[in-house]
Design a protein around this motif. Structure first.
Motif, PDB file in Angstrom:
ATOM      1  N   LEU A  15       0.820  -1.203   0.000  1.00 19.03           N
ATOM      2  CA  LEU A  15       0.000   0.000   0.000  1.00 19.03           C
ATOM      3  C   LEU A  15       0.854   1.254   0.000  1.00 19.03           C
ATOM      4  O   LEU A  15       0.611   2.183  -0.741  1.00 19.03           O
ATOM      5  CB  LEU A  15      -0.901   0.023   1.246  1.00 19.03           C
ATOM      6  N   PHE A  16       1.894   1.269   0.815  1.00 17.41           N
ATOM      7  CA  PHE A  16       2.630   2.513   0.882  1.00 17.41           C
ATOM      8  C   PHE A  16       3.576   2.653  -0.292  1.00 17.41           C
ATOM      9  O   PHE A  16       3.974   3.756  -0.644  1.00 17.41           O
ATOM     10  CB  PHE A  16       3.353   2.674   2.238  1.00 17.41           C
ATOM     11  N   VAL A  17       3.915   1.557  -0.964  1.00 20.29           N
ATOM     12  CA  VAL A  17       4.697   1.664  -2.192  1.00 20.29           C
ATOM     13  C   VAL A  17       3.843   2.278  -3.292  1.00 20.29           C
ATOM     14  O   VAL A  17       4.273   3.147  -4.047  1.00 20.29           O
ATOM     15  CB  VAL A  17       5.199   0.279  -2.638  1.00 20.29           C
ATOM     16  N   ILE A  18       2.589   1.817  -3.380  1.00 23.88           N
ATOM     17  CA  ILE A  18       1.671   2.339  -4.385  1.00 23.88           C
ATOM     18  C   ILE A  18       1.225   3.753  -4.015  1.00 23.88           C
ATOM     19  O   ILE A  18       1.101   4.620  -4.864  1.00 23.88           O
ATOM     20  CB  ILE A  18       0.432   1.422  -4.505  1.00 23.88           C
ATOM     21  N   ASN A  96      -0.168  13.369   3.336  1.00 24.01           N
ATOM     22  CA  ASN A  96      -0.003  13.432   1.887  1.00 24.01           C
ATOM     23  C   ASN A  96       0.243  12.033   1.347  1.00 24.01           C
ATOM     24  O   ASN A  96       0.079  11.046   2.067  1.00 24.01           O
ATOM     25  CB  ASN A  96       1.149  14.393   1.512  1.00 24.01           C
ATOM     26  N   PHE A  97       0.677  11.960   0.107  1.00 17.51           N
ATOM     27  CA  PHE A  97       0.876  10.695  -0.600  1.00 17.51           C
ATOM     28  C   PHE A  97       1.797   9.734   0.150  1.00 17.51           C
ATOM     29  O   PHE A  97       1.563   8.527   0.197  1.00 17.51           O
ATOM     30  CB  PHE A  97       1.464  11.012  -1.977  1.00 17.51           C
ATOM     31  N   ASP A  98       2.859  10.252   0.778  1.00 17.48           N
ATOM     32  CA  ASP A  98       3.902   9.400   1.346  1.00 17.48           C
ATOM     33  C   ASP A  98       3.826   9.211   2.856  1.00 17.48           C
ATOM     34  O   ASP A  98       4.533   8.354   3.392  1.00 17.48           O
ATOM     35  CB  ASP A  98       5.281   9.974   1.010  1.00 17.48           C
ATOM     36  N   ASN A  99       3.033  10.007   3.541  1.00 16.80           N
ATOM     37  CA  ASN A  99       3.028   9.966   5.002  1.00 16.80           C
ATOM     38  C   ASN A  99       1.619   9.697   5.511  1.00 16.80           C
ATOM     39  O   ASN A  99       0.729  10.556   5.411  1.00 16.80           O
ATOM     40  CB  ASN A  99       3.559  11.297   5.548  1.00 16.80           C
ATOM     41  N   ASN A 100       1.413   8.466   6.023  1.00 13.84           N
ATOM     42  CA  ASN A 100       0.067   8.070   6.416  1.00 13.84           C
ATOM     43  C   ASN A 100       0.069   7.060   7.550  1.00 13.84           C
ATOM     44  O   ASN A 100       1.072   6.380   7.807  1.00 13.84           O
ATOM     45  CB  ASN A 100      -0.700   7.525   5.214  1.00 13.84           C
ATOM     46  N   THR A 167      11.658   5.454   1.205  1.00 13.60           N
ATOM     47  CA  THR A 167      10.423   5.367   1.988  1.00 13.60           C
ATOM     48  C   THR A 167      10.576   4.297   3.059  1.00 13.60           C
ATOM     49  O   THR A 167      11.348   3.350   2.891  1.00 13.60           O
ATOM     50  CB  THR A 167       9.201   5.065   1.096  1.00 13.60           C
ATOM     51  N   THR A 168       9.865   4.467   4.147  1.00 14.36           N
ATOM     52  CA  THR A 168       9.954   3.553   5.283  1.00 14.36           C
ATOM     53  C   THR A 168       8.574   3.305   5.851  1.00 14.36           C
ATOM     54  O   THR A 168       7.706   4.185   5.813  1.00 14.36           O
ATOM     55  CB  THR A 168      10.870   4.128   6.385  1.00 14.36           C
ATOM     56  N   GLN A 169       8.390   2.105   6.394  1.00 17.81           N
ATOM     57  CA  GLN A 169       7.144   1.785   7.067  1.00 17.81           C
ATOM     58  C   GLN A 169       7.436   1.103   8.390  1.00 17.81           C
ATOM     59  O   GLN A 169       8.280   0.212   8.470  1.00 17.81           O
ATOM     60  CB  GLN A 169       6.252   0.879   6.227  1.00 17.81           C
ATOM     61  N   LEU A 170       6.726   1.539   9.413  1.00 20.71           N
ATOM     62  CA  LEU A 170       6.788   0.903  10.720  1.00 20.71           C
ATOM     63  C   LEU A 170       5.509   0.097  10.902  1.00 20.71           C
ATOM     64  O   LEU A 170       4.415   0.668  10.990  1.00 20.71           O
ATOM     65  CB  LEU A 170       6.926   1.957  11.820  1.00 20.71           C
ATOM     66  N   SER A 186       3.568   4.877   7.658  1.00 21.67           N
ATOM     67  CA  SER A 186       4.414   5.025   6.473  1.00 21.67           C
ATOM     68  C   SER A 186       4.895   6.462   6.393  1.00 21.67           C
ATOM     69  O   SER A 186       4.119   7.396   6.585  1.00 21.67           O
ATOM     70  CB  SER A 186       3.627   4.670   5.202  1.00 21.67           C
ATOM     71  N   TYR A 187       6.178   6.646   6.091  1.00 23.70           N
ATOM     72  CA  TYR A 187       6.723   8.005   6.117  1.00 23.70           C
ATOM     73  C   TYR A 187       7.970   8.132   5.257  1.00 23.70           C
ATOM     74  O   TYR A 187       8.632   7.134   4.933  1.00 23.70           O
ATOM     75  CB  TYR A 187       7.069   8.408   7.561  1.00 23.70           C
ATOM     76  N   ASN A 188       8.288   9.363   4.880  1.00 23.61           N
ATOM     77  CA  ASN A 188       9.528   9.640   4.149  1.00 23.61           C
ATOM     78  C   ASN A 188      10.341  10.756   4.794  1.00 23.61           C
ATOM     79  O   ASN A 188      11.282  11.270   4.205  1.00 23.61           O
ATOM     80  CB  ASN A 188       9.240   9.975   2.682  1.00 23.61           C
ATOM     81  N   ASN A 189       9.943  11.136   6.026  1.00 19.10           N
ATOM     82  CA  ASN A 189      10.724  12.124   6.772  1.00 19.10           C
ATOM     83  C   ASN A 189      10.497  11.911   8.262  1.00 19.10           C
ATOM     84  O   ASN A 189       9.444  11.422   8.690  1.00 19.10           O
ATOM     85  CB  ASN A 189      10.370  13.552   6.351  1.00 19.10           C
ATOM     86  N   ASP A 190      11.490  12.266   9.071  1.00 22.59           N
ATOM     87  CA  ASP A 190      11.442  11.999  10.506  1.00 22.59           C
ATOM     88  C   ASP A 190      10.387  12.820  11.236  1.00 22.59           C
ATOM     89  O   ASP A 190       9.817  12.368  12.231  1.00 22.59           O
ATOM     90  CB  ASP A 190      12.818  12.258  11.132  1.00 22.59           C
TER      91      ASP A 190
END
Length: 206
Positions: A15-18, A96-100, A167-170, A186-190
């Protein structure tokens, strides 16, 4: 073992890749969850006894978008057999698209040993899935206790060919009142990771 327990993390990663799709802000957020209630910017799952606040300037993610992404994610790993009907979608929101942030639960009838086997199998499945797709992946397992509930955590970072994380997911799982609970950040910034994780750490289980 119920296959749904094994497929949740793989689908979450996909999901977070898409990328998650959002819906415009609206007052009746109850339509976007399978279980639970909203009171302002506070969500409560009666089944889990869990209450969490979400940022009022972020977007509640639409359930229809997540369902569509589930189907696309299953197709991406050639999964034609998993039945997602038992999964209850709970709080999901995004900046946004990358942080959810996403959460869900499903009934779990096994004991603690069965739960540990599911977690171990999930972690192997996630890593193997990316390895087979020739994706550079770093994984870090751990633990996190929130309001007396201990979650098994699995942080997955995807790297480009230059070993730069894009991109990273916890992923976090726990047994709560006989439910297999899944939370993904899911996030791309700290900064956005900290915002979502801090809100989750401040949530409560009764």
């Amino acid at each position: 073992m119920n296959l749904r327990h094994a497929i949740i993390p793989v689908l979450s990663i996909a999901l977070f890749v898409i990328g998650a799709c959002g819906s415009p802000a609206k007052k009746d957020y109850s339509k976007e969850v399978d279980e639970g209630t909203f009171n302002g910017n506070k969500y409560t799952s009666q089944a889990l006894g869990w209450t969490m606040e979400f940022p009022d300037n972020w977007i509640i993610t639409s359930k229809s978008s997540l369902e569509s992404l589930d189907e696309r994610s299953k197709a991406s790993v050639n999964d034609t057999s998993s039945n997602m009907s038992g999964i209850k979608r709970t709080l999901a929101f995004q900046k946004n698209f990358d942080n959810n942030f996403q959460s869900s639960w499903e009934d779990f009838s096994g004991d603690e040993a069965a739960y540990k086997r599911v977690i171990a199998n999930n972690h192997v499945m996630i890593y193997t899935n990316y390895l087979e797709r020739n994706m550079y992946t770093d994984t870090v397992p751990g633990k996190l206790t929130v309001s007396g509930v201990t979650f098994d955590t699995f942080e997955v970072s995807l790297n480009d060919k230059e070993a730069k994380v894009f991109t990273t997911q916890l992923l976090m799982n726990a047994l709560v009142k006989g439910k297999f609970m899944t939370v993904t950040i899911s996030y791309n910034n700290d900064a956005d990771k900290k915002k979502m994780l801090d809100l989750f750490k401040k949530s409560t289980f009764n």
